[in-house]
Design a protein around this motif. Structure first.
Motif: not given
Length: 541
Positions: A1-6, A13-21, A80-83, A528-530
């Motif tokens: 599952m992809m993970q997103f960190d704000v 609005a947010r800037t963030g990092n979407l961890r694909v793998n 549980e979705a990341g996106v 939030s979980n992250r």
């Protein structure tokens, strides 16, 4: 599952990092080829239900699918979705009422720590607004369709492809006469610009500028300002400049928060005499030449309150606090009818909540008209000392001095006033000593430091000893959770529901205590979980 960190918020609005793998991280907001990012998306069935479909249809025909997980107003989202995929969002772009209502309903259901993808929606002319509304991921579908239709896209709108030859743009696409490349580049540039303004904490100002040529976007901005659904996402304060250059600036929810706290939390240090003064372009006001003259004449014999647009009123003891110490506004001395109507309401609310025995009006122009109308509504009498329309003239200053003759002196305790506004608690500041050069000072009791000021926001930063005088704005971490630096959202067990991003907070746990600044609202921390919930300043174990 992809993970997103704000990484950073700016309202929705947010800037963030979407961890694909393990190897691929996407920095948002971003536009990309989602066919590569989500290769299985085109195979998903029943994920594209119209937003207007009723609950009965959603139950029968809607499927969330895999990553990205589709969301619908009448369906339960994947917890549980990341996106999250906002299918058919392009169908509400020109209907501001439906846009806002749908956004309010769907944002209330989904997790705040997941990326939001708006497919086939982004154009250079609406990308900034979509980022402002909290979307993180975009694709090229809409701009590629425009290219097929022979449209030349700019942030200002859609134009005929012949405009490519008019020297408006010098991108690679225009140099090679490649319309598709130009339109894609224009979208990439606009999203990158929005991200930069977001990082500066001034995305709102950028959106106010960009939306001027697009009536549905102006409508949407005004509707968002009237909505209270996203108040939890409002920062308590900012460190950036507040540029009040548009008509919509006066209705920004940050101003409402500031004024609401003036009514519900703050109370003046005295209620016998109040002097209403004009604002100044330099912030804080007391560092300006005009206000140094006012302060010298008043000489602590009255409570000084500044009347200003777009805020309404700013007590002298709160002049450092955002947005009072951060706004810039075009100064003409003329306030139009709508501006005056709003400011009359704000001035009336303040003077009604805080009844002074005497009110001295040392104002001219639009500010004077606003105060006269507010006093008329409340049945209050005013003593006007600026009869020549020049507050700094010798005649006006002599009249102000004479009106204050015989009044007792009460020192301006901006520490006490700020603590009231910030925490809603009447903290005893008697006997405390302020050291340092205003506005950056330390507050001590004998030799023990209790508070410092944060000149970037105007807030008070309590030390561990200072927090002993404050009961609220606390966060409890979960048993067994041992912070290694900043406090992460999964470790938050309880928190004061009043906490907003930017608030000073006190964190406690098993053999642990820390001071810091919230980077999430209380609501987001618990949902939030992250992500980082609190930037820790100083710990004590």
């Amino acid at each position: 599952m992809m993970q997103f960190d704000v990484r950073k918020h700016d309202f929705l609005a947010r800037t963030g990092n979407l961890r694909v793998n393990a190897e691929q991280i996407i920095h948002t907001p971003a536009v990309l080829d989602t066919a590569e990012l989500f290769p299985a998306l085109h195979k998903e069935m029943l994920t594209n239900l119209p937003l207007s479909a009723p609950a009965s249809d959603a139950e029968k025909y809607f499927m969330r699918g895999q990553e990205p997980s589709s969301v619908h107003p009448n369906a339960v989202p994947d917890p549980e979705a990341g996106v999250y995929l906002f299918s058919n969002w392009n169908t509400v772009l020109d209907d501001s009422k439906r846009f806002l209502e749908t956004m309010e309903g769907m944002y209330a259901k989904i997790r705040p720590d997941a990326a939001r993808y708006a497919p086939a929606a982004a154009l250079p002319s609406n990308a900034a607004m979509l980022v402002y509304c909290g979307f993180d991921l975009f694709d090229y579908t809409a701009v590629d369709l425009a290219s097929v239709q022979g449209k030349f896209l700019l942030p200002e709108g859609e134009f005929d492809a012949s405009w490519m030859d008019k020297g408006i743009c010098c991108c690679e696409g225009c140099r090679t006469h490649n319309l598709k490349l130009h339109n894609r580049t224009a979208l990439e540039r606009e999203i990158a610009l929005a991200g930069l303004w977001l990082e500066r904490g001034q995305l709102r100002e950028f959106v106010e500028m960009r939306c001027r040529l697009h009536a549905p976007q102006v409508e949407l901005l005004r509707r968002i300002d009237r909505s209270q659904a996203f108040d939890a996402s409002l920062p308590a304060v900012r460190s950036s400049r507040f540029m009040a250059n548009a008509g919509e600036s006066i209705n920004r929810r940050e101003i409402d928060l500031f004024e609401e706290r003036l009514i519900s939390r703050y109370h003046p240090p005295r209620n016998d005499v109040c002097v209403l003064l004009p604002c100044a372009s330099r912030k804080p006001y007391s560092l300006s030449r005009s206000h140094q003259m006012f302060v010298k004449v008043v000489d602590s014999r009255a409570h000084e309150v500044i009347v200003t647009s777009p805020l309404g009123v700013v007590p002298r003891d709160l002049e450092l606090v955002y947005p009072a110490g951060h706004y810039d506004v075009p100064a003409t001395g003329f306030w139009d009818a709508e501006e005056q109507r709003i400011l009359v309401e704000r001035v009336s609310a303040y003077l009604d909540a805080h009844r002074y025995e005497r009110i001295i009006c040392h104002l001219d122009g639009g500010a004077r008209e606003v105060v006269l109308e507010a006093a008329k509504r409340l049945g209050l009498s005013l003593e006007c000392t600026c009869n020549d329309e020049r507050p700094l003239s010798q005649e006006s200053l002599r009249a102000l001095n004479a009106a204050l003759d015989g009044c007792r002196k009460v020192r301006n305790d901006f520490i006490h006033g700020t603590l009231l506004w910030q925490f809603g608690e009447d903290v005893d500041t008697k006997g405390l000593v302020v050291k340092g050069r205003y506005p950056q000072v330390k507050v001590l009791l004998k030799k023990q430091q209790l508070f410092t000021t944060d000149p970037s926001t105007g807030l008070i930063r309590p030390t561990h000893e200072g927090w002993e005088r404050i009961s609220g704005y606390r966060i409890k971490i979960s048993p067994g959770f041992v912070p290694q630096g900043d406090i992460l959202a999964p470790g938050v067990a309880e928190c004061d529901p009043r906490i907003r991003e930017g608030d000073e907070v006190f964190v406690t746990g098993e053999n642990y205590a820390a001071t810091g600044k919230a980077v999430m609202s209380a609501e987001e921390m618990l949902a939030s979980n992250r992500g980082v919930a609190v930037k820790v300043r100083k710990t004590r174990k």
